[in-house]
Structure formats: C-alpha cells, structure tokens
Design a protein around this motif. Structure first.
Motif, PDB file in Angstrom:
ATOM      1  N   ASP B  89      40.811   8.180  -5.517  1.00  0.00           N
ATOM      2  CA  ASP B  89      39.470   8.612  -4.976  1.00  0.00           C
ATOM      3  C   ASP B  89      38.438   8.385  -6.278  1.00  0.00           C
ATOM      4  OD1 ASP B  89      37.470   9.327  -3.658  1.00  0.00           O
ATOM      5  OD2 ASP B  89      38.142  11.544  -3.380  1.00  0.00           O
ATOM      6  N   PRO B  91      35.213   7.555  -6.402  1.00  0.00           N
ATOM      7  CA  PRO B  91      33.935   8.274  -6.443  1.00  0.00           C
ATOM      8  C   PRO B  91      33.886   9.973  -6.802  1.00  0.00           C
ATOM      9  CG  PRO B  91      34.046   6.861  -4.606  1.00  0.00           C
ATOM     10  CD  PRO B  91      35.689   6.789  -5.079  1.00  0.00           C
ATOM     11  N   ASN B  92      34.926  10.530  -6.750  1.00  0.00           N
ATOM     12  CA  ASN B  92      35.333  11.689  -6.713  1.00  0.00           C
ATOM     13  C   ASN B  92      35.959  12.111  -8.092  1.00  0.00           C
ATOM     14  OD1 ASN B  92      33.619  12.761  -4.564  1.00  0.00           O
ATOM     15  ND2 ASN B  92      35.330  12.027  -3.265  1.00  0.00           N
ATOM     16  N   TRP B  93      36.612  11.210  -8.764  1.00  0.00           N
ATOM     17  CA  TRP B  93      37.517  11.057  -9.902  1.00  0.00           C
ATOM     18  C   TRP B  93      36.922  12.033 -10.915  1.00  0.00           C
ATOM     19  CZ3 TRP B  93      37.277  10.080 -14.939  1.00  0.00           C
ATOM     20  CH2 TRP B  93      38.107  10.119 -15.573  1.00  0.00           C
ATOM     21  N   SER B 108      33.440  14.134 -15.687  1.00  0.00           N
ATOM     22  CA  SER B 108      33.273  13.093 -14.495  1.00  0.00           C
ATOM     23  C   SER B 108      33.082  11.899 -15.425  1.00  0.00           C
ATOM     24  CB  SER B 108      31.928  13.479 -13.727  1.00  0.00           C
ATOM     25  OG  SER B 108      30.909  13.528 -14.502  1.00  0.00           O
TER      26      SER B 108
END
Lengths: 209, 239
Positions: B89, B91-93, B108
């Motif tokens: 995932d 974008p949410n990594w 992030s």
C-alpha cells in the motif's frame, strides 16, 4: 633377485600430492555445482549430478569454501618445499640449464629420437609442467579471491577486469587445471604400475640398463 | 623418467587402478550429503563467517561505475528464486523503526526523503553468481540511522519486508558509506518487482542482504536470523 629401489618422492611430496588430489576434486566438483546456479558460459547446459558436489547451491558453496583453504595451504607447502629443498631444486623446479633438455625430450616423444634422454627424477618437459602448473593454480586462487571478496580485494578483481570477467577467468583457470590433470593421468597410465606406486610408497624399482 | 618396464605392466592392474578414481567419487556421493558431513560443513561455515567479519574493512569502497558501464535498464533483473510481489500500500506505507533507537516509531517516505539524496551506480552480486550494475537513487542508511538516533554501538540491524522475507546485518556494514535506502532506480521510482517503495542496497554484501519492500528496521544486540540465512546460507555474506 629383487630389483633395487630408489627413493623417488619424499614424504612431504607424497602427502601434498594426495591432499591436492582431494582438494582439487572438492574444488572442481563443488565449483561446478555453484556454476549450475547461474552458468557463466551463456549456453543452456548444466553439469550432471555425477560431477558436482554439495547437492544444492549452498551445499556446493560450503564445500568450495572449505576446500579453498585445503587447496591454498597445501599448494603453498608444496611450492615452499620445492623452492627451499635441495630435492625440489634439483628434480622439480625448472631452471636455465633445463632448456637444453627440452628438445631431446620433444624428439623422444615424437619418436624422432629412440633413446630416452638420461634424467634424474623428472625430464625437462616434466620440470616445465610441474613448474608452470602452480602458476595456473595461483591464477585459480587469485580469481577465486577476486569473486569471493570483490570489495575487500577490489584491486585483485580489477586485475581480471570486473566481477563478471573475473568469474569467467576463474572458470578458465579451473579448466586449465583439469586439462593438466587429464594429461597427468594419461602419462601415469602409460608409465606403468611401478611408476604409479612410487607416489604412495616413495620408492621406485630401477630397471637394469 | 625411465622407459616403462614391460614385465611390470600387468594390464589388469593398471586398468583397475584407473577405475578406482571414478569409483572413489561415486562412493563419495553417499557420505558427502550425510548428516555428519552437513553439520561439519555448517561448523566450518561459521569459521568462514568469522574470517569475513575480521577481513571486512568499513573503509573499503565498492566500485562506483560510470553511467556508460551501467547494466542496460531492460536487463535490470530480479533473482531466479520464485518470489511473489507483495501488495504494497504505497501511499500509506511507513517504515517502522524499533529496538535500540532514541526515536522509535513509523517513518513516512516524506520524512525519509528529507535526507540528502545520493545516486550511485553499484554492482549487485547475486549468490547465484550473476551480477548487474543498476543506477540506484536514495538516502544513506547511516543518515537514516542517525535521524532515528540508532545506537551505533549496537551490534546488529534486522529488517522485515512486505513479503515473508527478513534478513540482518552487522552494524559496521549497515553504517557503510555506500549502504543505501533506495527509492529510485535508473532515475525513476523503484518498480514493484524491485522492492517499491523502499529497499536496501548493500554493495558490500551478497544480493540476498539487499532486502526489498522493507517495512521494519530493528536495532539489536541479539544476533537475528534471515530468510536465506536460516536455510543454510552465510550470515555475514561479505563481498
């Protein structure tokens, strides 16, 4: 009456010979196992199980990185003994005065010359072979170092181009050693049992002239 | 060498002696894969691991290649072992950091990419024997470890990945000035098959130490295992 025997091979030569037989066997067979994981020659060919050692990639690597110590240390012992001992310098190491013996031996092998030129232990061609093969072994060891430690010994790797070309050189030095062994076995086979047993017992029966 | 003495040349014995050599090797097939041999080889591997650790000089640099020497992008390959690409995932990594660090937590890509960016052409050497020189882009692992306040005197750093892969390194190799956390290859965001969004590039070790799809770093003093290491491969795996 028993024929007299002469001392042919000192103990240290006999030991290093058979240790090398084992070490080279381990190195070549485990090396071919490693080869199979990603062939360095870009053709679709795998070495059959009968000539490999280890069963799988890491098995081959374990044998290879055990055998390397045996092969290298044993080789150093052989070279140092032959350089330092009178026996080695007299019978095995090729020197300037052996140049004169090369042609008669070639003529003998080509059947131009009937009589075997007189020699001590090894003739000039044998001396040339036994003096040059350690350099091939050194090449195998150096190319080995260059792909085992391409960062720590990067300068060795650069001697052979880059990592990929060094790997190819490693394979070629191995091939040259195998060719040497093939020639060696052929000469042993045609020289007879009496000659062969001398690398085990150290002694060789002398024929009446 | 003297001419062969014909009377000593019993053909049978000569032939049988030549037959002994292959027979020795064939007989070898049994004991070479036996239990005792395996554990002896495993023990010797520990010795080689120790030698590698002693030989490792953190100041020695891997060759950094010119752009002309790069492996062409179409030959940028993945290992021969069949691995499934995990569903990342992206974008949410976040990268989870824990263990002996001052600021554990989730980091992030935005935070990681505030660190100075480096682009390096480094050789990736697979344990299988093949190698390639991709163009990597990312941050230095040592900069990231400084950012999270990792204890530089800790012995090991271990990594977990988006698939079931995991591995670990000694601290000296982890802090090596060419160890990267890469998010780019060939000037483009890392492709999923190459470990997106973030992977490790460690040119001082064999390829299986350069973990892809990384999700967690742990700084520890207890020697961690690894996916291939637990299956028999070298722990140190230095180059």
């Amino acid at each position: 009456m028993r024929t007299p025997k002469v001392r042919q091979h000192p103990l240290i030569i006999r030991i290093t010979h058979w240790v090398n037989f084992i070490a080279l066997g381990i190195m070549v067979m485990s090396g071919l196992q490693i080869y199979n994981a990603s062939p360095v020659i870009p053709i679709d060919f795998d070495f059959p199980k009968s000539v490999t050692l280890g069963g799988w990639l890491q098995g081959g690597r374990q044998w290879h990185f055990l055998g390397m110590w045996l092969f290298a240390i044993n080789g150093v012992v052989w070279v140092v003994y032959n350089i330092l001992s009178k026996h080695g310098r007299m019978t095995t190491i090729f020197s300037k005065k052996d140049f004169g013996g090369l042609l008669p031996m070639i003529q003998y092998y080509l059947r131009i010359r009937k009589k075997h030129p007189p020699v001590r232990k090894y003739n000039a061609l044998q001396k040339a072979a036994y003096t040059s093969v350690p350099f091939i072994a050194l090449g195998a060891v150096l190319t080995g170092v260059s792909i085992y430690w391409p960062v720590q010994f990067g300068w060795v790797t650069r001697l052979f181009g880059n990592y990929d070309t060094a790997r190819l050189w490693h394979f070629l030095f191995m091939s040259a050693l195998v060719l040497f062994v093939a020639g060696h076995l052929f000469m042993v086979a045609i020289s007879g049992w009496n000659n062969f047993t001398s690398i085990i017992t150290g002694y060789k029966r002398v024929e009446e002239v | 060498m003297t001419p062969p003495d014909k009377s000593q040349n019993v053909p049978g014995s000569r032939r049988s002696f030549i037959a002994v050599l292959p027979a020795l090797f064939l007989a070898g097939c049994d004991w070479t894969t036996g239990k005792r041999t395996k554990s002896a080889l495993k023990g010797f591997q520990q010795f080689n691991d120790w030698v590698q650790q002693k030989v490792f000089d953190p100041g020695k640099l891997a060759t950094e290649y010119a752009d002309e020497q790069l492996t062409p992008e179409e030959d940028f390959r993945v290992n021969g072992y069949d691995t499934d690409e995990p569903d990342m995932d992206i974008p949410n990594w976040v990268l989870m950091v824990d263990g002996l660090v001052r600021s554990p937590g989730d980091y992030s890509m935005e935070q990681i990419s505030t660190l100075p960016k480096y682009v390096k052409n480094l050789r990736h050497c697979c344990v299988e024997g093949w190698s390639m020189v991709p163009k990597w882009g990312g941050v230095l692992m040592k900069d990231f470890l400084a950012m999270v306040g990792a204890d530089p005197n800790a012995k090991y750093v271990s990594v977990e990945c988006g698939d079931d892969y995991y591995t670990a390194w000694d601290m000296a190799s982890t802090l090596h000035s060419q160890t990267l956390l890469a998010y780019e290859a060939y000037g483009k965001p890392l492709g999923l098959e190459h470990g997106a969004p973030l992977r490790v590039v460690m040119p001082v070790k064999l390829g299986y130490k350069s973990a892809k799809w990384i999700t967690r770093l742990t700084v520890t003093n207890e020697k961690p295992g690894g996916y291939w290491e637990d299956r028999g491969y070298d722990w140190f795996a230095g180059l």
